[in-house]
Design an enzyme around this catalytic site. Sequence first.
Site, PDB file in Angstrom:
ATOM      1  N   ARG A  53      29.794 -38.620 -17.699  1.00  0.00           N
ATOM      2  CA  ARG A  53      29.930 -37.560 -18.701  1.00  0.00           C
ATOM      3  C   ARG A  53      28.798 -37.641 -19.716  1.00  0.00           C
ATOM      4  O   ARG A  53      28.377 -36.627 -20.275  1.00  0.00           O
ATOM      5  CB  ARG A  53      31.300 -37.645 -19.391  1.00  0.00           C
ATOM      6  CG  ARG A  53      31.488 -36.650 -20.516  1.00  0.00           C
ATOM      7  CD  ARG A  53      32.948 -36.450 -20.899  1.00  0.00           C
ATOM      8  NE  ARG A  53      33.712 -37.679 -20.881  1.00  0.00           N
ATOM      9  CZ  ARG A  53      33.729 -38.588 -21.875  1.00  0.00           C
ATOM     10  NH1 ARG A  53      32.992 -38.401 -22.966  1.00  0.00           N
ATOM     11  NH2 ARG A  53      34.489 -39.668 -21.775  1.00  0.00           N
ATOM     12  N   TYR A 105      26.075  -9.614 -24.453  1.00  0.00           N
ATOM     13  CA  TYR A 105      27.016  -9.735 -23.344  1.00  0.00           C
ATOM     14  C   TYR A 105      28.446  -9.735 -23.897  1.00  0.00           C
ATOM     15  O   TYR A 105      28.736 -10.391 -24.907  1.00  0.00           O
ATOM     16  CB  TYR A 105      26.718 -11.028 -22.590  1.00  0.00           C
ATOM     17  CG  TYR A 105      27.803 -11.458 -21.630  1.00  0.00           C
ATOM     18  CD1 TYR A 105      28.246 -10.609 -20.623  1.00  0.00           C
ATOM     19  CD2 TYR A 105      28.374 -12.727 -21.729  1.00  0.00           C
ATOM     20  CE1 TYR A 105      29.240 -11.006 -19.744  1.00  0.00           C
ATOM     21  CE2 TYR A 105      29.364 -13.129 -20.846  1.00  0.00           C
ATOM     22  CZ  TYR A 105      29.799 -12.262 -19.863  1.00  0.00           C
ATOM     23  OH  TYR A 105      30.777 -12.658 -18.999  1.00  0.00           O
ATOM     24  N   ASP A 177      18.974 -15.599 -26.705  1.00  0.00           N
ATOM     25  CA  ASP A 177      19.435 -15.606 -25.317  1.00  0.00           C
ATOM     26  C   ASP A 177      18.317 -15.010 -24.468  1.00  0.00           C
ATOM     27  O   ASP A 177      18.029 -13.816 -24.545  1.00  0.00           O
ATOM     28  CB  ASP A 177      20.723 -14.784 -25.198  1.00  0.00           C
ATOM     29  CG  ASP A 177      21.334 -14.838 -23.803  1.00  0.00           C
ATOM     30  OD1 ASP A 177      20.590 -15.069 -22.832  1.00  0.00           O
ATOM     31  OD2 ASP A 177      22.557 -14.638 -23.680  1.00  0.00           O
ATOM     32  N   LYS A 202      21.851 -17.303 -13.667  1.00  0.00           N
ATOM     33  CA  LYS A 202      21.113 -16.086 -13.340  1.00  0.00           C
ATOM     34  C   LYS A 202      19.722 -16.413 -12.761  1.00  0.00           C
ATOM     35  O   LYS A 202      19.622 -17.051 -11.736  1.00  0.00           O
ATOM     36  CB  LYS A 202      21.041 -15.208 -14.582  1.00  0.00           C
ATOM     37  CG  LYS A 202      22.375 -15.020 -15.323  1.00  0.00           C
ATOM     38  CD  LYS A 202      23.497 -14.515 -14.451  1.00  0.00           C
ATOM     39  CE  LYS A 202      24.710 -14.027 -15.224  1.00  0.00           C
ATOM     40  NZ  LYS A 202      25.403 -15.026 -16.048  1.00  0.00           N
TER      41      LYS A 202
END
Length: 386
Positions: A53, A105, A177, A202
């Site tokens: 982690r 978004y 972004d 993406k």
Amino acid sequence: MTEAKKRAGFATRAIHDGQAPDEVTGAVNVPIYLTSTYQQEEIGKNKGHEYARLTNPTRDALEESLCSLEGGTSAHVFGSGMAAITALCTMMKSGDHVVCSDNVYGGTGRLFDKVLTNYGLTFTYVDTSVAENVAAAITPATKLVHIETPTNPMMSLTDIGAVARICHAKGVELSVDNTFLSPYLQQPIALGADIVMHSTTKFLNGHSDGLGGVLICTKPEHAETFRFVQKCTGGILSPFESYLLLRGVKTLAVRMKQHDANGRVVADFLKGHAKVQQVFYPGLVEHPQHELAKRQQHGFGSMISMELGSLEKANRFAKALRLGLLAESLGGVETLICHPATMTHAAVGAEGRARLGITDGLMRVSVGIEDVEDIVADLGQALDKI
């Protein structure tokens, strides 16, 4: 990073930075370290890793690669783009204020308004394409301005440099972004941004086979915060998806060149089609921010939105597609077509969509890297059926 690597071109860095051959075997690809823990040599002594982690060699390599491509000082990957935005907001505390692009978004606005407001954060949405709107919205409580450029799905641009100057004059940080363009076509940090965010799902991945998100930072305190968030919340990227993303990044330059070339051709085709009422694409000279796109971007990309006039027409178009795929997401090698009103921006609500210009007839096209003649032929035959 060596001086030679600093001077290397984008495609060279995409292939080599963070992706050196394995020292043990000479393997030219970074191994997938599928381990949850690491043997320690003795109490208090290890080989740089304690628990997966916290760190993983595959994930470490990916973070080095993405940091290099965006020109930051550190990068931190998460399990999705939304996990990355959530981590971004951990920089703030109850009572802090964020100014955000109004046409982001839909999931971003949903997170802000439906989740984070419960913890005392406040948000103001403005049209950031007008820099003065940002200046007017900043208050003494504002800690962050968060923008998308181009916006999803209306393809409106924000002058990153102008907004960065406003933010820094007021002691506020700017996050951008950069998902729609990738670091190949836009470099927000070079234009003044403090933090860059991507949904790595993406264009960075490029193959529609793995979720992810990243924050690329410019300050030591960012690195400290986001490493701690990775450790505490555990929303990290898996070794396998880190590997998929490393593989995708290696071809980012050649893919983005083709995406950009195909996007320009498709936009010109759609602009001239009788069934298309309006095309939203910064590469068209008719776009109100075409000159800004030429200044701050290294290309126009492959994200296009078009107005077909009604939900009925949009649905007939979608059902007639043969090559293009009606699907959420974007940035894959295949052409993906989205209906924002029922997909990405359903959570915004009818009133919010109307305010932003997202009609029931709007379709968003993520132009793939297929032969562009085939893409155009498919879009054309589908449009002819509406």
